[in-house]
Design an enzyme around this catalytic site. Structure first.
Site, PDB file in Angstrom:
ATOM      1  N   SER A 126       0.857  -1.210  -0.078  1.00 43.23           N
ATOM      2  CA  SER A 126      -0.068  -0.061   0.498  1.00 43.23           C
ATOM      3  C   SER A 126       1.179   1.638   0.081  1.00 43.23           C
ATOM      4  CB  SER A 126      -1.569   0.103   1.052  1.00 43.23           C
ATOM      5  OG  SER A 126      -1.392   1.319   1.613  1.00 43.23           O
ATOM      6  N   TYR A 151      -2.460  -1.075  10.637  1.00 46.51           N
ATOM      7  CA  TYR A 151      -2.288  -1.293   9.867  1.00 46.51           C
ATOM      8  C   TYR A 151      -1.324  -1.069   8.563  1.00 46.51           C
ATOM      9  CZ  TYR A 151      -3.972  -1.333   4.796  1.00 46.51           C
ATOM     10  OH  TYR A 151      -3.744  -1.591   3.410  1.00 46.51           O
ATOM     11  N   LYS A 155       1.454  -3.144   6.382  1.00 44.44           N
ATOM     12  CA  LYS A 155       2.564  -3.958   5.521  1.00 44.44           C
ATOM     13  C   LYS A 155       3.885  -3.090   5.050  1.00 44.44           C
ATOM     14  CE  LYS A 155      -1.143  -4.290   3.455  1.00 44.44           C
ATOM     15  NZ  LYS A 155      -1.601  -5.506   2.895  1.00 44.44           N
TER      16      LYS A 155
HETATM   17  C1  WQD Z   1      -9.793   9.479   0.895  1.00 43.61           C
HETATM   18  C2  WQD Z   1     -10.067  10.560   1.297  1.00 43.61           C
HETATM   19  C3  WQD Z   1     -10.628  10.927   3.687  1.00 43.61           C
HETATM   20  C4  WQD Z   1     -14.583   9.131   4.373  1.00 43.61           C
HETATM   21  C5  WQD Z   1      -7.122   4.018   2.516  1.00 43.61           C
HETATM   22  C6  WQD Z   1      -7.319   2.684   3.482  1.00 43.61           C
HETATM   23  C7  WQD Z   1      -6.195   1.447   3.331  1.00 43.61           C
HETATM   24  C8  WQD Z   1      -5.790   1.692   2.352  1.00 43.61           C
HETATM   25  C9  WQD Z   1      -4.985   4.131   1.136  1.00 43.61           C
HETATM   26  C10 WQD Z   1      -5.187   0.117   0.766  1.00 43.61           C
HETATM   27  C11 WQD Z   1      -8.781  11.280   2.760  1.00 43.61           C
HETATM   28  C12 WQD Z   1     -11.604  11.332   3.127  1.00 43.61           C
HETATM   29  C13 WQD Z   1     -12.970   9.404   3.281  1.00 43.61           C
HETATM   30  C14 WQD Z   1     -15.513  10.337   4.435  1.00 43.61           C
HETATM   31  C15 WQD Z   1     -13.965  12.295   4.194  1.00 43.61           C
HETATM   32  N1  WQD Z   1      -6.045   0.966   1.128  1.00 43.61           N
HETATM   33  N2  WQD Z   1     -12.779  11.019   3.813  1.00 43.61           N
HETATM   34  N3  WQD Z   1     -15.380  11.495   4.474  1.00 43.61           N
HETATM   35  O1  WQD Z   1      -7.653   7.319   4.154  1.00 43.61           O
HETATM   36  O2  WQD Z   1      -6.226   7.405   1.712  1.00 43.61           O
HETATM   37  O3  WQD Z   1      -6.515   5.058   2.882  1.00 43.61           O
HETATM   38  O4  WQD Z   1      -6.782   3.870   0.639  1.00 43.61           O
HETATM   39  O5  WQD Z   1      -4.145  -0.656   0.859  1.00 43.61           O
HETATM   40  O6  WQD Z   1      -6.373   0.420   3.294  1.00 43.61           O
HETATM   41  O7  WQD Z   1      -7.850   3.283   4.168  1.00 43.61           O
HETATM   42  O8  WQD Z   1      -9.055   6.506   2.116  1.00 43.61           O
HETATM   43  O9  WQD Z   1     -11.267   6.511   0.985  1.00 43.61           O
HETATM   44  O10 WQD Z   1     -10.459   6.361   3.893  1.00 43.61           O
HETATM   45  O11 WQD Z   1      -9.928   8.377   1.911  1.00 43.61           O
HETATM   46  O12 WQD Z   1     -14.050  13.005   3.408  1.00 43.61           O
HETATM   47  O13 WQD Z   1     -16.540   9.878   4.780  1.00 43.61           O
HETATM   48  O14 WQD Z   1     -11.523  11.037   2.051  1.00 43.61           O
HETATM   49  O15 WQD Z   1     -10.503  12.380   4.695  1.00 43.61           O
HETATM   50  O16 WQD Z   1      -8.561  12.788   2.634  1.00 43.61           O
HETATM   51  P1  WQD Z   1      -7.162   6.463   2.946  1.00 43.61           P
HETATM   52  P2  WQD Z   1     -10.378   6.478   2.769  1.00 43.61           P
END
Ligand code: WQD
Length: 347
Positions: A126, A151, A155
């Site tokens: 990741s 998490y 990785k």
């Molecule tokens: C993306 C953006 C939030 C929800 C994920 C996985 C992690 C890894 C990488 C695989 C952020 C914003 C989110 C909401 C929001 N995947 N958001 N409101 O944090 O980049 O990490 O991808 O390995 O396992 O967790 O992804 O989709 O949680 O958030 O504003 O209700 O969307 O703040 O900026 P993230 P995400």
């Protein structure tokens, strides 16, 4: 054709990868204990490909049961390892569960790979290993070891276990695939992301809010130093991610690739903000999304997107889906789930 063992084959990326492997005439078996998935995905795979996948309902933390799968399938040519817990927030609340599941499971699996001399291994890693990168876009040589959650730490550790294993024996060639943000669903809408419980990731939160499963969504902060104040991520279609795994198996099988352990960034190279993703959803669906700007989410990084040159050059990877198609397939999948739930209710 060579036999591929996919762990986590009933999961989101695992199921899409199985479809791609079958489309490329590989023989596939799965290990999935269904603790975070359902066998439903196997039915979807069969509808798409016409092929039935054998899934061994085995917990990788149980070494004997894991070893028995290799004993029954001595002809496994490659392992693609997805099976792991991946909820960032949950990992902060219960780190031991993450270290036990993700690291013990991996070590048991690699011990079997060693005992049965499996030639190739592909690991689901990741972009989270880059932490909050200073320079963008990140390349595979960008500093790592800065994961902000347990998490992400699993990785990082998983990559290190495999790099050291590759150096020690040299018998198994290994690819570490660092995903950016996988989103979307297979165009057939027969498989997709099935978050158990309340989703954490942006796109399922958007689609569940739009369909009425969630009352509204919170944008976690619009005061970041980005073009519209919301965080930037590199969203990548799950089918593009899936095909990169098939290409990685082909790359590892090619005798000229002597390197024991290669790392590849799987992202589009385009940074998209949260608000841009919401706008795209509204354009694609015609649905006005009910959202509010809220406080920042702990652990969020400001921005990250990939330099994907190495995957494109070495794997021959070509990205097929743009943001509009990512969002459209995610929405079509959400509509399909609603249709299926209504059918169950009416019966
Ligand atoms: C993306 C953006 C939030 C929800 C994920 C996985 C992690 C890894 C990488 C695989 C952020 C914003 C989110 C909401 C929001 N995947 N958001 N409101 O944090 O980049 O990490 O991808 O390995 O396992 O967790 O992804 O989709 O949680 O958030 O504003 O209700 O969307 O703040 O900026 P993230 P995400």
């Amino acid at each position: 054709m060579p036999k591929i063992l996919v762990t986590g084959g009933c999961g989101y990326i695992g199921s899409h990868t199985i479809v791609d492997l079958l489309d490329h005439q590989y023989d596939v078996i799965s290990i999935d204990d269904n603790s975070r998935s359902t066998p439903y995905a196997l039915a979807g795979i069969e509808k798409i490909t016409g092929k039935k996948i054998k899934n061994y309902k085995v917990d990788l933390k149980n070494f004997d049961e894991t070893r028995a799968v290799f004993q029954e399938n001595p002809d496994i040519n490659a392992v693609i390892h997805f099976a792991a817990y991946k909820a960032v927030g949950e990992s902060v609340e219960d780190p031991l569960q993450y270290y036990e599941n993700n690291i013990f499971g991996l070590i048991n699996l690699v011990k079997c790979v060693q005992e049965f001399s499996v030639p190739h291994f592909v690991f689901s890693s990741s972009c989270t290993v880059y932490g909050n990168p200073e320079h963008m876009p990140v390349t595979e040589d960008s500093p790592t070891g800065k994961a902000e959650s347990p998490y992400g730490a699993t990785k990082q550790m998983g990559e290190r276990v495999l790099q050291d294993f590759a150096k020690s024996t040299g018998a198994t060639t290994i690819a570490l695939l660092r995903y950016f943000n996988p989103v979307g669903a297979h165009p057939s809408a027969l498989i997709g992301e099935l978050p158990l419980g309340k989703p954490q990731n942006l796109v399922p939160v958007i689609t569940q809010t739009a369909i009425g499963k969630l009352p509204k969504m919170m944008v976690f902060g619009d005061d970041y130093p980005t073009r519209d104040g919301s965080c930037v991520r590199d969203y990548i279609h799950v089918c593009d991610i899936a095909h990169a795994h098939t290409l990685a198996v082909q790359y590892l099988s090619d005798k000229k690739n002597k390197s024991r352990c290669d790392v590849f960034n799987l992202g589009t190279g385009d940074g998209v903000t949260v608000l841009e993703a919401i706008r795209m959803f509204e354009k694609v669906s015609g649905v006005k999304l009910n959202y509010e700007i809220g406080p920042r989410r702990a652990g969020d990084i400001v921005a990250i997107y990939a330099n994907n040159d190495f995957a494109i050059q070495q794997l021959g990877w070509k990205i097929k889906y743009n943001l509009e198609e990512m969002i459209r397939t995610a929405w079509q999948w959400e509509l399909k789930i609603k249709e299926a739930e209504e059918m169950v209710k009416s019966n």
